[in-house]
Design a protein around this motif. Sequence first.
Motif, mmCIF file in Angstrom:
data_model
loop_
_atom_site.group_PDB
_atom_site.id
_atom_site.type_symbol
_atom_site.label_atom_id
_atom_site.label_comp_id
_atom_site.label_asym_id
_atom_site.label_seq_id
_atom_site.Cartn_x
_atom_site.Cartn_y
_atom_site.Cartn_z
ATOM 1 N N LYS A 128 -6.549 5.638 -1.302
ATOM 2 C CA LYS A 128 -7.627 5.172 -0.415
ATOM 3 C C LYS A 128 -7.746 3.653 -0.424
ATOM 4 O O LYS A 128 -8.082 3.035 0.574
ATOM 5 N N ALA A 129 -7.491 3.045 -1.589
ATOM 6 C CA ALA A 129 -7.623 1.577 -1.656
ATOM 7 C C ALA A 129 -6.756 1.043 -2.782
ATOM 8 O O ALA A 129 -6.511 1.736 -3.772
ATOM 9 N N LEU A 130 -6.295 -0.206 -2.610
ATOM 10 C CA LEU A 130 -5.460 -0.867 -3.628
ATOM 11 C C LEU A 130 -5.894 -2.326 -3.686
ATOM 12 O O LEU A 130 -5.850 -3.026 -2.675
ATOM 13 N N LYS A 131 -6.370 -2.742 -4.861
ATOM 14 C CA LYS A 131 -6.936 -4.096 -4.961
ATOM 15 C C LYS A 131 -6.337 -4.852 -6.148
ATOM 16 O O LYS A 131 -6.432 -4.363 -7.284
ATOM 17 N N PHE A 146 0.840 -1.208 0.000
ATOM 18 C CA PHE A 146 0.000 0.000 0.000
ATOM 19 C C PHE A 146 0.869 1.251 0.000
ATOM 20 O O PHE A 146 0.655 2.189 -0.787
ATOM 21 N N ASP A 147 1.871 1.297 0.877
ATOM 22 C CA ASP A 147 2.704 2.508 0.970
ATOM 23 C C ASP A 147 3.472 2.775 -0.324
ATOM 24 O O ASP A 147 3.634 3.929 -0.739
ATOM 25 N N GLU A 148 3.925 1.691 -0.991
ATOM 26 C CA GLU A 148 4.652 1.872 -2.264
ATOM 27 C C GLU A 148 3.724 2.475 -3.311
ATOM 28 O O GLU A 148 4.072 3.406 -4.032
ATOM 29 N N ALA A 149 2.493 1.948 -3.375
ATOM 30 C CA ALA A 149 1.521 2.466 -4.354
ATOM 31 C C ALA A 149 1.114 3.895 -4.002
ATOM 32 O O ALA A 149 0.957 4.748 -4.877
ATOM 33 N N ALA A 150 1.002 4.171 -2.676
ATOM 34 C CA ALA A 150 0.602 5.519 -2.242
ATOM 35 C C ALA A 150 1.640 6.551 -2.662
ATOM 36 O O ALA A 150 1.309 7.666 -3.085
ATOM 37 N N ALA A 151 2.915 6.173 -2.570
ATOM 38 C CA ALA A 151 3.990 7.110 -2.942
ATOM 39 C C ALA A 151 3.908 7.444 -4.433
ATOM 40 O O ALA A 151 4.030 8.608 -4.836
ATOM 41 N N LEU A 152 3.633 6.444 -5.276
ATOM 42 C CA LEU A 152 3.516 6.705 -6.714
ATOM 43 C C LEU A 152 2.259 7.505 -7.031
ATOM 44 O O LEU A 152 2.289 8.437 -7.839
ATOM 45 N N THR A 186 1.184 -7.359 -14.035
ATOM 46 C CA THR A 186 0.564 -7.251 -12.705
ATOM 47 C C THR A 186 -0.299 -6.004 -12.699
ATOM 48 O O THR A 186 0.175 -4.919 -13.062
ATOM 49 N N ASN A 187 -1.576 -6.145 -12.318
ATOM 50 C CA ASN A 187 -2.510 -5.006 -12.336
ATOM 51 C C ASN A 187 -3.232 -4.876 -11.003
ATOM 52 O O ASN A 187 -3.614 -5.890 -10.387
ATOM 53 N N TYR A 188 -3.433 -3.630 -10.596
ATOM 54 C CA TYR A 188 -4.191 -3.323 -9.375
ATOM 55 C C TYR A 188 -5.207 -2.222 -9.671
ATOM 56 O O TYR A 188 -4.892 -1.276 -10.425
ATOM 57 N N PHE A 189 -6.392 -2.324 -9.095
ATOM 58 C CA PHE A 189 -7.300 -1.167 -9.071
ATOM 59 C C PHE A 189 -6.817 -0.238 -7.966
ATOM 60 O O PHE A 189 -6.571 -0.683 -6.825
ATOM 61 N N LEU A 190 -6.694 1.043 -8.291
ATOM 62 C CA LEU A 190 -6.151 2.028 -7.367
ATOM 63 C C LEU A 190 -7.196 3.125 -7.162
ATOM 64 O O LEU A 190 -7.592 3.795 -8.122
ATOM 65 N N THR A 191 -7.672 3.279 -5.936
ATOM 66 C CA THR A 191 -8.638 4.342 -5.611
ATOM 67 C C THR A 191 -7.904 5.439 -4.863
ATOM 68 O O THR A 191 -7.316 5.179 -3.794
ATOM 69 N N ALA A 192 -7.892 6.639 -5.430
ATOM 70 C CA ALA A 192 -7.206 7.772 -4.809
ATOM 71 C C ALA A 192 -8.202 8.913 -4.633
ATOM 72 O O ALA A 192 -9.351 8.845 -5.101
ATOM 73 N N GLU A 193 -7.738 9.968 -3.981
ATOM 74 C CA GLU A 193 -8.627 11.119 -3.749
ATOM 75 C C GLU A 193 -9.192 11.641 -5.082
ATOM 76 O O GLU A 193 -10.370 12.011 -5.172
ATOM 77 N N ARG A 194 -8.381 11.613 -6.128
ATOM 78 C CA ARG A 194 -8.811 12.179 -7.405
ATOM 79 C C ARG A 194 -9.668 11.231 -8.239
ATOM 80 O O ARG A 194 -10.199 11.614 -9.275
ATOM 81 N N GLY A 195 -9.743 9.950 -7.827
ATOM 82 C CA GLY A 195 -10.626 9.075 -8.602
ATOM 83 C C GLY A 195 -10.114 7.647 -8.693
ATOM 84 O O GLY A 195 -9.303 7.199 -7.869
ATOM 85 N N GLU A 196 -10.613 6.932 -9.701
ATOM 86 C CA GLU A 196 -10.335 5.502 -9.876
ATOM 87 C C GLU A 196 -9.316 5.295 -11.004
ATOM 88 O O GLU A 196 -9.488 5.837 -12.120
#
Length: 324
Positions: free
Chosen positions: A25-28, A9-15, A37-47
């Motif tokens: 907010k979320a990493l799935k 999570f922290d690695e994805a948050a930094a990027l 390798t793919n992840y759905f990434l939910t951030a403040e600005r969107g999906e």
Amino acid sequence: MAVFTEVGFDEAAALAHKVGLGPLKALKPIKAGIENTNYFLTAERGEYVLTLFERLSAEQLPFYLHLMKHLAGRDILVPMPQSDAHGEILHALCGKPAAIVERLRGGHVLAPSAAHCQQVGAMLARMHEAGRDYPYHQPNLRGLAWWDETVPQILTFLAPPQRALLEDELAFQHSVSASASDAALPRGPIHADLFRDNVMFDEDAEGRSQLTGFFDFYFAGVDRLAFDIAVCLNDWCIDLASGRLLEDRAAAFVTAYAEVRQLTGDELRLLPALLRAAALRFWISRLWDVHLPREASMLVPHDPTHFERVLRERIATPWHPASR
Ligand SMILES: Nc1ncnc2c1ncn2[C@@H]1O[C@H](COP(=O)(O)OP(=O)(O)O)[C@@H](O)[C@H]1O
Ligand SMILES: N[C@@H](CCOP(=O)(O)O)C(=O)O
């Protein structure tokens, strides 16, 4: 199902922060897909979708990512790669090249109608037209040269009937590739992997199924535009159980495509051979993935026998669009 590289999570948050998406907010992890390798990434600005590239190099990737940016800039429904403060759209994460693109809304249509095929055909043609002035060049890395390199690695795993079909079809495709008609085929950036699972549809206000975008441009390359049509016909316009082409969907696809970009005489003449080439290409890659698999924490490879059936069908029953 594919996760080859676990992302924290922290690695994805930094990027996500680096490309201006705000707090993560979320990493799935995404189970679908077999290549990266793919992840759905939910951030403040969107999906968004985070992709770590497992085979492609940092030298090969700009072609794909800048093609997506070029097409999105011309209103083709393609997810925009997210850039950092310096405008860089190719990033690195967990020791792998990485990218973050917009998450398209909607879902896959795995049982398409002629109306779905019509939308995909029209959008593919618009994508080919929009790609005409794309300044970068990179060949289709899964083209004839790759088939020549890969077939000897998989022959040993095959029974005699499959081995004979593979060798005979490869020889046939070499003869097509050496022809004057093939040399005359219009060329440009193609998607080269536009299957049902790489296109999104969503319902509009009237409840109609509308195309919301293409993604997974990571097999793209400069090749014959009609090869892209063949890849689509072999997935969108077939009976999955038999591999047989369905005339209503195939006609809808090609008619809609031709209303945007008319097919040349050489394209119409060579389409049966290109349908065989597109079936061969994915038979080879699926055999390769099954018999020479990579380590992965999640991976469900695709069935190679599907494209053996499709290829045998294309050979037994060559398909030509009705002359238009
Ligand atoms: N931009 C996107 N918008 C929405 N879903 C996406 C997007 N990119 C990937 N996905 C989801 O992730 C899955 C795997 O993506 P894909 O690119 O096919 O994997 P691979 O990189 O292994 O080929 C897709 O089937 C889809 O469900
Ligand atoms: N679509 C091709 C290649 C694999 O595609 P992916 O999007 O699942 O990685 C196939 O089905 O063989």
